[in-house]
Design a protein around this motif. Structure first.
Motif, PDB file in Angstrom:
ATOM      1  N   MET A 138       0.838  -1.194   0.000  1.00  0.00           N
ATOM      2  CA  MET A 138       0.000   0.000   0.000  1.00  0.00           C
ATOM      3  C   MET A 138       0.874   1.245   0.000  1.00  0.00           C
ATOM      4  O   MET A 138       1.926   1.269   0.597  1.00  0.00           O
ATOM      5  N   SER A 139       0.367   2.250  -0.670  1.00  0.00           N
ATOM      6  CA  SER A 139       1.079   3.516  -0.666  1.00  0.00           C
ATOM      7  C   SER A 139       0.067   4.653  -0.589  1.00  0.00           C
ATOM      8  O   SER A 139      -1.034   4.558  -1.126  1.00  0.00           O
ATOM      9  N   MET A 140       0.456   5.709   0.080  1.00  0.00           N
ATOM     10  CA  MET A 140      -0.396   6.889   0.205  1.00  0.00           C
ATOM     11  C   MET A 140      -0.171   7.768  -1.018  1.00  0.00           C
ATOM     12  O   MET A 140       0.962   8.060  -1.375  1.00  0.00           O
ATOM     13  N   GLN A 141      -1.246   8.139  -1.679  1.00  0.00           N
ATOM     14  CA  GLN A 141      -1.171   8.954  -2.875  1.00  0.00           C
ATOM     15  C   GLN A 141      -2.007  10.218  -2.703  1.00  0.00           C
ATOM     16  O   GLN A 141      -3.135  10.143  -2.221  1.00  0.00           O
ATOM     17  N   ALA A 142      -1.473  11.352  -3.094  1.00  0.00           N
ATOM     18  CA  ALA A 142      -2.225  12.602  -3.082  1.00  0.00           C
ATOM     19  C   ALA A 142      -3.053  12.655  -4.368  1.00  0.00           C
ATOM     20  O   ALA A 142      -2.538  12.368  -5.449  1.00  0.00           O
ATOM     21  N   THR A 143      -4.343  12.977  -4.247  1.00  0.00           N
ATOM     22  CA  THR A 143      -5.214  13.077  -5.414  1.00  0.00           C
ATOM     23  C   THR A 143      -6.169  14.242  -5.226  1.00  0.00           C
ATOM     24  O   THR A 143      -6.257  14.816  -4.140  1.00  0.00           O
ATOM     25  N   ARG A 144      -6.935  14.551  -6.258  1.00  0.00           N
ATOM     26  CA  ARG A 144      -7.945  15.607  -6.145  1.00  0.00           C
ATOM     27  C   ARG A 144      -9.049  15.196  -5.185  1.00  0.00           C
ATOM     28  O   ARG A 144      -9.856  16.002  -4.775  1.00  0.00           O
ATOM     29  N   PHE A 145      -9.132  13.898  -4.836  1.00  0.00           N
ATOM     30  CA  PHE A 145     -10.123  13.384  -3.907  1.00  0.00           C
ATOM     31  C   PHE A 145      -9.576  13.309  -2.487  1.00  0.00           C
ATOM     32  O   PHE A 145     -10.214  12.773  -1.594  1.00  0.00           O
ATOM     33  N   GLY A 146      -8.377  13.844  -2.268  1.00  0.00           N
ATOM     34  CA  GLY A 146      -7.724  13.773  -0.967  1.00  0.00           C
ATOM     35  C   GLY A 146      -6.680  12.667  -0.979  1.00  0.00           C
ATOM     36  O   GLY A 146      -6.458  12.010  -1.999  1.00  0.00           O
ATOM     37  N   PRO A 147      -6.025  12.437   0.148  1.00  0.00           N
ATOM     38  CA  PRO A 147      -5.022  11.365   0.200  1.00  0.00           C
ATOM     39  C   PRO A 147      -5.707  10.000   0.130  1.00  0.00           C
ATOM     40  O   PRO A 147      -6.740   9.786   0.757  1.00  0.00           O
ATOM     41  N   LEU A 148      -5.144   9.095  -0.665  1.00  0.00           N
ATOM     42  CA  LEU A 148      -5.709   7.759  -0.824  1.00  0.00           C
ATOM     43  C   LEU A 148      -4.667   6.702  -0.512  1.00  0.00           C
ATOM     44  O   LEU A 148      -3.515   6.819  -0.917  1.00  0.00           O
ATOM     45  N   ASP A 149      -5.085   5.667   0.160  1.00  0.00           N
ATOM     46  CA  ASP A 149      -4.241   4.522   0.450  1.00  0.00           C
ATOM     47  C   ASP A 149      -4.526   3.485  -0.632  1.00  0.00           C
ATOM     48  O   ASP A 149      -5.600   2.894  -0.654  1.00  0.00           O
ATOM     49  N   ILE A 150      -3.570   3.278  -1.540  1.00  0.00           N
ATOM     50  CA  ILE A 150      -3.805   2.464  -2.726  1.00  0.00           C
ATOM     51  C   ILE A 150      -2.929   1.208  -2.695  1.00  0.00           C
ATOM     52  O   ILE A 150      -1.712   1.296  -2.543  1.00  0.00           O
ATOM     53  N   ASP A 151      -3.573   0.039  -2.843  1.00  0.00           N
ATOM     54  CA  ASP A 151      -2.854  -1.232  -2.945  1.00  0.00           C
ATOM     55  C   ASP A 151      -2.182  -1.335  -4.306  1.00  0.00           C
ATOM     56  O   ASP A 151      -2.652  -0.756  -5.287  1.00  0.00           O
ATOM     57  N   ASP A 152      -1.112  -2.130  -4.385  1.00  0.00           N
ATOM     58  CA  ASP A 152      -0.451  -2.360  -5.672  1.00  0.00           C
ATOM     59  C   ASP A 152      -1.423  -2.928  -6.701  1.00  0.00           C
ATOM     60  O   ASP A 152      -1.322  -2.627  -7.885  1.00  0.00           O
ATOM     61  N   GLU A 153      -2.387  -3.756  -6.266  1.00  0.00           N
ATOM     62  CA  GLU A 153      -3.371  -4.358  -7.167  1.00  0.00           C
ATOM     63  C   GLU A 153      -4.346  -3.331  -7.747  1.00  0.00           C
ATOM     64  O   GLU A 153      -5.124  -3.651  -8.628  1.00  0.00           O
ATOM     65  N   GLN A 154      -4.327  -2.111  -7.232  1.00  0.00           N
ATOM     66  CA  GLN A 154      -5.227  -1.060  -7.698  1.00  0.00           C
ATOM     67  C   GLN A 154      -4.503  -0.023  -8.558  1.00  0.00           C
ATOM     68  O   GLN A 154      -5.097   0.974  -8.938  1.00  0.00           O
ATOM     69  N   ILE A 155      -3.238  -0.274  -8.865  1.00  0.00           N
ATOM     70  CA  ILE A 155      -2.467   0.646  -9.705  1.00  0.00           C
ATOM     71  C   ILE A 155      -2.441   0.110 -11.129  1.00  0.00           C
ATOM     72  O   ILE A 155      -2.103  -1.051 -11.367  1.00  0.00           O
TER      73      ILE A 155
END
Length: 171
Positions: free
Chosen positions: A1-18
């Motif tokens: 998992m990695s924290m990503q900054a987006t227009r929707f706010g910070p998101l915790d994204i799994d590798d399977e979701q990239i």
């Protein structure tokens, strides 16, 4: 998992979701890493969110939502892979106008490899008809690779909710 900054706010994204873009979007050639986001109250629509440029996101829906059927295959799709075709949604400027789709440049997603690309076609005609309703959820083939968001009334701060879901203000 990695924290990503987006227009929707910070998101915790799994590798399977990239997702990796293998056939770049014209005008956005430098953007290669994306996530598909689904907001519970937005039915079958998905956001293709850049993970390299937080303010870049595109609204997508299955091609069948606009009664589109693409018969060919994009050159970047391997013979053994099945693709899911989504189109970019063009939002109306006036409330009385209907949704439109970019029918000549669909996106083909390969769930097995988590790759996608834009596919330029010349066999579809642009349509501005009201899209038929084909369900209220995103394509099942993409289900394990989508980050589901819970929307709340506009809130100046976004928070991460339990189970990897995100609470974000309306965009």
């Amino acid at each position: 998992m990695s924290m990503q900054a987006t227009r929707f706010g910070p998101l915790d994204i799994d590798d399977e979701q990239i997702w990796t873009c293998v056939a770049p979007l014209p005008g956005f050639e430098d953007l290669r890493r994306f996530a598909l986001l689904h907001m519970a109250d937005q039915g079958p629509f998905l956001w293709l969110q850049s993970l390299e440029e937080p303010l870049i996101s595109f609204l997508l829906v299955e091609a069948r939502h606009f009664a589109l059927d693409y018969t060919g295959r994009p050159s970047f799709l391997k013979a053994e892979e099945n693709g899911v075709t989504l189109v970019m949604v063009i939002l109306p400027r006036e409330t009385e106008e209907g949704l439109q789709a970019n029918v000549l440049a669909p996106l083909c997603f390969q769930p097995e490899s988590r790759q996608f690309g834009q596919w330029i076609v010349d066999t579809q005609e642009s349509s501005t008809v009201t899209p038929p309703v084909h369900g209220n959820t995103p394509p099942l083939a993409l289900a394990g690779h989508i980050l589901h968001l819970i929307t709340q009334p506009l809130n100046p701060s976004s928070q991460i909710a339990p189970a990897g879901q995100v609470t974000a203000g309306a965009a």
